[in-house]
Design an enzyme around this catalytic site. Structure first.
Site, PDB file in Angstrom:
ATOM      1  N   LYS A   1       0.807  -1.216   0.000  1.00 46.75           N
ATOM      2  CA  LYS A   1       0.000   0.000   0.000  1.00 46.75           C
ATOM      3  C   LYS A   1       0.846   1.275   0.000  1.00 46.75           C
ATOM      4  CE  LYS A   1      -4.355  -1.529   0.433  1.00 46.75           C
ATOM      5  NZ  LYS A   1      -5.465  -1.135  -0.447  1.00 46.75           N
TER       6      LYS A   1
ATOM      7  N   SER B   1      -8.863   0.468   7.010  1.00 44.81           N
ATOM      8  CA  SER B   1      -8.843  -0.326   8.240  1.00 44.81           C
ATOM      9  C   SER B   1      -7.431  -0.601   8.712  1.00 44.81           C
ATOM     10  CB  SER B   1      -9.558  -1.665   8.004  1.00 44.81           C
ATOM     11  OG  SER B   1      -8.878  -2.416   7.008  1.00 44.81           O
TER      12      SER B   1
ATOM     13  N   GLU C   1      -9.050 -14.163  -4.263  1.00 43.88           N
ATOM     14  CA  GLU C   1      -9.726 -13.531  -3.125  1.00 43.88           C
ATOM     15  C   GLU C   1     -10.327 -14.599  -2.213  1.00 43.88           C
ATOM     16  OE1 GLU C   1     -12.893 -10.956  -4.373  1.00 43.88           O
ATOM     17  OE2 GLU C   1     -13.736 -12.455  -5.724  1.00 43.88           O
TER      18      GLU C   1
ATOM     19  N   GLY D   1     -15.567 -13.796   0.465  1.00 46.18           N
ATOM     20  CA  GLY D   1     -15.667 -12.443  -0.062  1.00 46.18           C
ATOM     21  C   GLY D   1     -15.371 -12.433  -1.547  1.00 46.18           C
TER      22      GLY D   1
ATOM     23  N   ASP E   1     -16.756 -11.161  -4.228  1.00 45.74           N
ATOM     24  CA  ASP E   1     -17.445 -10.179  -5.062  1.00 45.74           C
ATOM     25  C   ASP E   1     -16.725  -9.914  -6.382  1.00 45.74           C
ATOM     26  OD1 ASP E   1     -15.802  -7.293  -4.413  1.00 45.74           O
ATOM     27  OD2 ASP E   1     -15.689  -8.865  -2.910  1.00 45.74           O
TER      28      ASP E   1
ATOM     29  N   SER F   1       1.552  -9.763  -0.519  1.00 46.96           N
ATOM     30  CA  SER F   1       1.147  -8.363  -0.445  1.00 46.96           C
ATOM     31  C   SER F   1       1.418  -7.668   0.878  1.00 46.96           C
ATOM     32  CB  SER F   1      -0.347  -8.237  -0.784  1.00 46.96           C
ATOM     33  OG  SER F   1      -1.136  -8.919   0.169  1.00 46.96           O
TER      34      SER F   1
END
Length: 346
Positions: A67, A92, A225, A229, A231, A330
């Site tokens: 990030k 978060s 993923e 979750g 999606d 990651s």
């Protein structure tokens, strides 16, 4: 620009919103601040899985996650007036820490909106990064996620104070910054047959896919993923935006409710396949990373490894050839107090 809603089709005019040139410019901007993280290999793991695997270790990036690349690039790209007024981010954990460190390094004031129940290590880390330069680079605003939408709260504060919002993933400069992880991996190891990347909101996935398709056109790019979750997997398969609310998974960094206005069309254009793994497969991947690579990785951080292992065991070798496989690890911000309990679930 209006937020996407469930059932919306991707706006494919935005599939050109980030290019390989943007990723390369991002690499130039962040050089000197971001770590060029190592690429690890394991002969034992290769022999076990029948592949030649290369692991881009963003758990060893500053703030312990990829990030930082996107946050630093987006903040570095701001004009002078926007830097003077400051930025706002909501997260978060890992994006919050990344914005805090980038703000301290660049002298930009940041307001960071975080849920009250964010992991304690990430709240403490964000506070520490805001103070790392010896003076406060901003403030944390906490909220109750059961009663408040972070986008609404963040938008309200940004309007009141004239701040520029830097979202966790759905922003062209953030996406380009995240893509530098894939760029560096391919610069170091050359062409790949496959690349596995964890998927939350799709910023890292779309950025790395852009780099892969430019530098290794035949590379199969796979987003991974959590099964709970899924999606992005459903959105990819249906061509319509699907959502998920607070999925029950240990992968807290991949609990994002949907792909973004930018990331959805970029994923559709550049990604070849999506895959899901359950929490038990994630825990098994954490164990593999610790045993064979000697690194500590958070659950979200091993989604790519878990997806690669699942694929290899289901598909096997392709035409008897040893596949050259890249995996983006990651992040490594696991709560050490919870680590033993997580590993005990395997």
């Amino acid at each position: 620009m209006a937020m996407m809603r469930e059932g919306d089709a991707p706006d494919m005019t935005l599939a050109s919103s980030v290019t390989i040139d943007d990723v390369r410019r991002a690499a130039e901007r962040i050089a000197g601040h971001a770590v060029r993280t190592p690429v690890l290999t394991s002969a034992r793991l290769d022999a076990m899985l029948g592949v030649r695997a290369f692991f881009k270790c963003e758990n060893l990036q500053r703030v312990g996650a990829f990030k930082f690349r996107g946050a630093l690039n987006a903040m570095s790209a701001l004009d002078g007036d926007a830097r003077t007024r400051g930025v706002l981010a909501y997260s978060s954990g890992n994006h919050a820490q990344a914005i805090a460190l980038a703000a301290s390094l660049l002298g930009v004031r940041a307001v960071i909106v975080m849920p009250e129940d964010a992991p304690r290590t990430k709240l403490d880390g964000t506070r520490a990064y805001l103070e790392i330069s010896g003076r406060s680079a901003g403030e944390i605003v906490t909220y109750d996620p059961k009663t408040t939408l972070r986008e609404e709260l963040g938008g309200s504060i940004a309007r009141e104070r004239g701040l520029t919002i830097i979202p966790p993933y759905d922003h062209p400069d953030v996406i380009a910054g995240q893509g530098t992880a894939g760029l560096e991996l391919l610069e170091e190891v050359g062409e790949l047959d496959e690349l596995y990347v964890c998927t939350g909101g799709g910023g890292l996935l779309s950025g790395c896919a852009i780099a892969a398709k430019a530098m290794s056109p035949r590379c199969l790019v796979v987003g991974v993923e959590p099964e709970a979750g899924d999606d992005a997997t459903r959105s990819f398969a249906s061509g319509r935006l699907c959502t998920v609310r607070n999925p029950g998974t240990i992968c807290d960094g991949a609990r994002t409710p949907y792909l973004g206005r930018y990331t959805f069309p970029l994923v559709v254009r550049y990604v070849d396949a999506m895959a899901t793994v359950d929490d038990a497969e994630v825990v098994a991947a954490m164990r593999l990373a610790m045993e064979h690579l000697k690194i500590v990785v958070e659950p979200t951080g091993v989604l790519g490894l878990a997806g690669m292992v699942k694929s290899v065991r289901e598909v096997g070798s392709r035409d008897g050839a040893t596949r050259r496989v890249g995996v983006v690890v990651s992040g490594g911000n696991v709560d050490l107090d919870a680590l033993a309990g997580l590993l005990g679930r395997g």
